[in-house]
Design a protein around this motif. Structure first.
Motif, PDB file in Angstrom:
ATOM      1  N   THR A 104       0.842  -1.200   0.000  1.00  0.00           N
ATOM      2  CA  THR A 104       0.000   0.000   0.000  1.00  0.00           C
ATOM      3  C   THR A 104       0.873   1.243   0.000  1.00  0.00           C
ATOM      4  O   THR A 104       1.771   1.366   0.833  1.00  0.00           O
ATOM      5  CB  THR A 104      -0.922   0.024   1.241  1.00  0.00           C
ATOM      6  OG1 THR A 104      -1.744  -1.149   1.206  1.00  0.00           O
ATOM      7  CG2 THR A 104      -1.806   1.264   1.258  1.00  0.00           C
TER       8      THR A 104
ATOM      9  N   ILE B 213       0.871   5.298   0.404  1.00  0.00           N
ATOM     10  CA  ILE B 213       0.093   6.441   0.908  1.00  0.00           C
ATOM     11  C   ILE B 213       0.748   7.714   0.385  1.00  0.00           C
ATOM     12  O   ILE B 213       1.927   7.951   0.638  1.00  0.00           O
ATOM     13  CB  ILE B 213       0.101   6.448   2.459  1.00  0.00           C
ATOM     14  CG1 ILE B 213      -0.492   5.150   3.021  1.00  0.00           C
ATOM     15  CG2 ILE B 213      -0.627   7.678   3.011  1.00  0.00           C
ATOM     16  CD1 ILE B 213      -1.943   4.913   2.680  1.00  0.00           C
TER      17      ILE B 213
ATOM     18  N   HIS C 188      -2.006  -1.209  -3.900  1.00  0.00           N
ATOM     19  CA  HIS C 188      -3.046  -0.278  -3.441  1.00  0.00           C
ATOM     20  C   HIS C 188      -2.426   1.107  -3.308  1.00  0.00           C
ATOM     21  O   HIS C 188      -1.331   1.239  -2.751  1.00  0.00           O
ATOM     22  CB  HIS C 188      -3.604  -0.716  -2.087  1.00  0.00           C
ATOM     23  CG  HIS C 188      -3.899  -2.181  -2.041  1.00  0.00           C
ATOM     24  ND1 HIS C 188      -4.991  -2.756  -2.644  1.00  0.00           N
ATOM     25  CD2 HIS C 188      -3.192  -3.203  -1.502  1.00  0.00           C
ATOM     26  CE1 HIS C 188      -4.963  -4.057  -2.468  1.00  0.00           C
ATOM     27  NE2 HIS C 188      -3.874  -4.357  -1.780  1.00  0.00           N
ATOM     28  N   TYR C 189      -3.129   2.093  -3.827  1.00  0.00           N
ATOM     29  CA  TYR C 189      -2.587   3.461  -3.837  1.00  0.00           C
ATOM     30  C   TYR C 189      -3.636   4.406  -3.287  1.00  0.00           C
ATOM     31  O   TYR C 189      -4.772   4.424  -3.763  1.00  0.00           O
ATOM     32  CB  TYR C 189      -2.223   3.833  -5.279  1.00  0.00           C
ATOM     33  CG  TYR C 189      -1.666   5.226  -5.444  1.00  0.00           C
ATOM     34  CD1 TYR C 189      -0.339   5.499  -5.154  1.00  0.00           C
ATOM     35  CD2 TYR C 189      -2.484   6.269  -5.905  1.00  0.00           C
ATOM     36  CE1 TYR C 189       0.169   6.787  -5.304  1.00  0.00           C
ATOM     37  CE2 TYR C 189      -1.979   7.550  -6.067  1.00  0.00           C
ATOM     38  CZ  TYR C 189      -0.658   7.799  -5.762  1.00  0.00           C
ATOM     39  OH  TYR C 189      -0.145   9.064  -5.912  1.00  0.00           O
ATOM     40  N   ARG C 190      -3.264   5.178  -2.277  1.00  0.00           N
ATOM     41  CA  ARG C 190      -4.204   6.162  -1.713  1.00  0.00           C
ATOM     42  C   ARG C 190      -3.599   7.538  -1.819  1.00  0.00           C
ATOM     43  O   ARG C 190      -2.603   7.835  -1.147  1.00  0.00           O
ATOM     44  CB  ARG C 190      -4.476   5.851  -0.247  1.00  0.00           C
ATOM     45  CG  ARG C 190      -5.512   4.753  -0.059  1.00  0.00           C
ATOM     46  CD  ARG C 190      -5.801   4.547   1.400  1.00  0.00           C
ATOM     47  NE  ARG C 190      -6.352   5.739   2.045  1.00  0.00           N
ATOM     48  CZ  ARG C 190      -6.806   5.748   3.287  1.00  0.00           C
ATOM     49  NH1 ARG C 190      -6.793   4.637   4.008  1.00  0.00           N
ATOM     50  NH2 ARG C 190      -7.285   6.854   3.818  1.00  0.00           N
ATOM     51  N   SER C 191      -4.168   8.371  -2.683  1.00  0.00           N
ATOM     52  CA  SER C 191      -3.672   9.747  -2.772  1.00  0.00           C
ATOM     53  C   SER C 191      -4.461  10.614  -1.787  1.00  0.00           C
ATOM     54  O   SER C 191      -5.436  10.157  -1.175  1.00  0.00           O
ATOM     55  CB  SER C 191      -3.821  10.269  -4.197  1.00  0.00           C
ATOM     56  OG  SER C 191      -5.174  10.258  -4.554  1.00  0.00           O
TER      57      SER C 191
ATOM     58  N   SER D  18      -3.811  11.372   1.032  1.00  0.00           N
ATOM     59  CA  SER D  18      -3.790  10.738   2.356  1.00  0.00           C
ATOM     60  C   SER D  18      -2.387  10.906   2.910  1.00  0.00           C
ATOM     61  O   SER D  18      -1.409  10.774   2.174  1.00  0.00           O
ATOM     62  CB  SER D  18      -4.100   9.250   2.262  1.00  0.00           C
ATOM     63  OG  SER D  18      -5.379   9.060   1.732  1.00  0.00           O
TER      64      SER D  18
ATOM     65  N   ASP E 195      -7.034  10.521   5.951  1.00  0.00           N
ATOM     66  CA  ASP E 195      -7.670  10.900   4.687  1.00  0.00           C
ATOM     67  C   ASP E 195      -7.827  12.414   4.747  1.00  0.00           C
ATOM     68  O   ASP E 195      -8.560  12.927   5.605  1.00  0.00           O
ATOM     69  CB  ASP E 195      -9.038  10.209   4.579  1.00  0.00           C
ATOM     70  CG  ASP E 195      -9.703  10.488   3.249  1.00  0.00           C
ATOM     71  OD1 ASP E 195      -9.741  11.686   2.856  1.00  0.00           O
ATOM     72  OD2 ASP E 195     -10.167   9.538   2.602  1.00  0.00           O
TER      73      ASP E 195
END
Ligand SMILES: Cc1cc2nc3c(=O)[nH]c(=O)nc-3n(C[C@H](O)[C@H](O)[C@H](O)COP(=O)(O)OP(=O)(O)OC[C@H]3O[C@@H](n4cnc5c(N)ncnc54)[C@H](O)[C@@H]3O)c2cc1C
Length: 438
Positions: free
Chosen positions: A29, A31, A125-128, A130, A144
């Motif tokens: 992941t 972030i 998994h990529y969360r921008s 954040s 978030d």
């Protein structure tokens, strides 16, 4: 949330590492604090070793389609008094390799290519938008930024890839000592003449302009200014800035003039540091979080990619062999520390060569560059070390030849003498031999 490898920071380093892991079906992941692409200039020059790494990751064709290849660097020294112009050319092809060139590509474009390739793997998994806020009870705190909600990530390994300001480095209690320089840079991209296709550094005893062609007939430039001069400069009309460039490179007339205000001209403050440690427990740092170099040798982004390659290969092997003992992470600095130290030295020396606005320093630099160009061993060493494909440090004799105290050598190195200096797979990934993982 649970993920095998948690990466704080989706810059070039974090994304390259994530792609390597995702390709091996490791749940990873990333972030990323930013919501999307940023207009801030960052590294754009890919050196040969990075091209090799991206080839092995299956991305080289896409990168080439979106990049501009550079075969040589032209170093031009102008004597304002006599009007003489001296040129030294540093050629990548003195290094025997399929990757004996460098390549300019827009930073955000490169990130996009890596992210897109990684997105094809379900374990990525990529969360921008954040942010990793720190750690609590051994877990990462992720916020978030839109919803203003926090959650914890539990992982086997945590990687700090946040660049210069790293919360993971802070959590690890690792300190850095910054080295500052007496100069800053202005940096901006603008259109170029189509015939301007190689990298060029133009200097007088007190000035410096670096020009690196990008695709689509653009050029990225860096212009050296004394530290602290930026505010005063910005008060002048933009035409003053055009003149600074045109005076050093008349070819840019009509091109640099297309910059119509100071807004796109950014200030770049060079600093350098190398932390004492790369790992602690199940955490590791890569890229600018662990080392930052003066931009002169164009190595910063490459060092992040090369860190990601070694750490990615190590973690992939640990997962493949079911050997997840964090002690194995020691192999990462074992490979990288000496190489990073060498590249930092190279960047620092190049920076010093342009740091002092005295005629005597300008003269010394001119001779030194000519010597590097003409002495086959100096030329090879320079390009090998820059390329990242191998390492061969300068000896006292080299320094004396460079400084004009000894005559230059004329016998070229044989292919065999050069090849023996390239890193082997065993040097890149030494733990693979004799079942070294525990
Ligand atoms: C103006 C400029 C010009 C440069 N020119 C060159 C060049 O020509 N050649 C070269 O090789 N290098 C160059 N460099 C250096 C190069 O850009 C860096 O060395 C390289 O980008 C380092 O990559 P990285 O992935 O380690 O860090 P970064 O690229 O800094 O990426 C870190 C990422 O982490 C994110 N982040 C930070 N904190 C958090 C957090 N708490 N949570 C989540 N995300 C976070 C950031 O938003 C960022 O996207 C330049 C740098 C600058 C600033």
């Amino acid at each position: 949330m649970r993920t095998d490898v948690f990466i704080s920071g989706g810059g070039i380093g974090g994304l390259t590492l994530a792609l390597k892991l995702a390709k091996c079906n490791i749940d990873v992941t990333v972030i990323e604090r930013l919501p999307g692409p940023t207009p801030v200039y960052k590294g754009e020059l890919l050196q040969p070793k990075s091209l090799k790494i991206f080839d092995e990751l299956g991305l080289l064709d896409r990168i080439k389609e979106n990049g501009h290849e550079i075969d040589e660097l032209n170093l031009v020294e102008i004597d304002k008094n006599s009007g003489s112009v001296d040129e030294s050319n540093m050629k990548y092809n003195v290094v025997p390799s399929k990757y004996s060139y460098s390549l300019m590509i827009h930073h955000e474009k490169l990130k996009g290519i890596i992210r897109e390739a990684a997105s094809e793997y379900p374990s990525f998994h990529y969360r921008s938008n954040s942010s990793c806020k720190g750690y609590s009870g051994g877990k990462a705190i992720v916020e978030d930024r839109k919803e203003k909600k926090e959650e914890l990530y539990e992982s086997s390994f945590y990687i700090g890839a946040e660049g210069r300001v790293s919360v993971t480095r802070e959590e690890m209690g690792i300190k850095k000592e910054e080295n500052e320089y007496n100069h800053h840079f202005l940096t901006v991209t603008f259109p170029r003449p189509p015939s301007f296709t190689e990298g060029k550094i133009i200097s007088t005893f007190d000035r410096f302009l670096g020009l690196f062609p990008l695709p689509n007939d653009e050029v990225r430039s860096v212009y050296l200014i004394p530290a602290g001069e930026y505010k005063e400069l910005r008060k002048k009309p933009i035409e003053y800035f055009h003149e600074l460039y045109i005076e050093l490179c008349p070819e840019m007339e009509g091109y640099v003039n297309q910059i119509d205000n100071w807004k796109t001209v950014q200030l770049m403050v060079p600093i350098a540091y190398h932390t004492d440690s790369y790992t602690k427990g199940n955490k590791a740092l890569i890229g600018d979080a662990v080392h930052t170099v003066h931009p002169m040798a164009g190595e910063g982004m490459n060092m992040a990619i090369q860190d990601a390659d070694v750490l990615g290969e190590l973690l992939s092997d640990m997962y493949a062999q079911g050997k997840l003992n964090a002690e194995n992470l020691k192999w990462f600095p074992h490979v990288r520390r000496e190489r990073v130290t060498n590249q930092m030295k190279l960047s620092h020396l190049s920076a010093l060569a342009y740091s002092f606005p005295y005629r005597s320093v300008g003269k010394l630099r001119k001779m030194s560059l000519k010597r590097i160009e003409q002495d086959p061993i100096l030329h090879f060493k320079q390009m090998l070390n820059i390329s990242g494909l191998g390492m061969w440090q300068d000896s006292l004799k080299d320094r004396m030849i460079q400084g004009g105290l000894l005559p230059k050598r004329n016998t070229p190195l044989t292919q065999g003498e050069k090849e023996v200096r390239l890193f082997t797979e065993r040097e890149d990934y030494p733990w693979k031999w004799k079942e070294q993982l525990v």
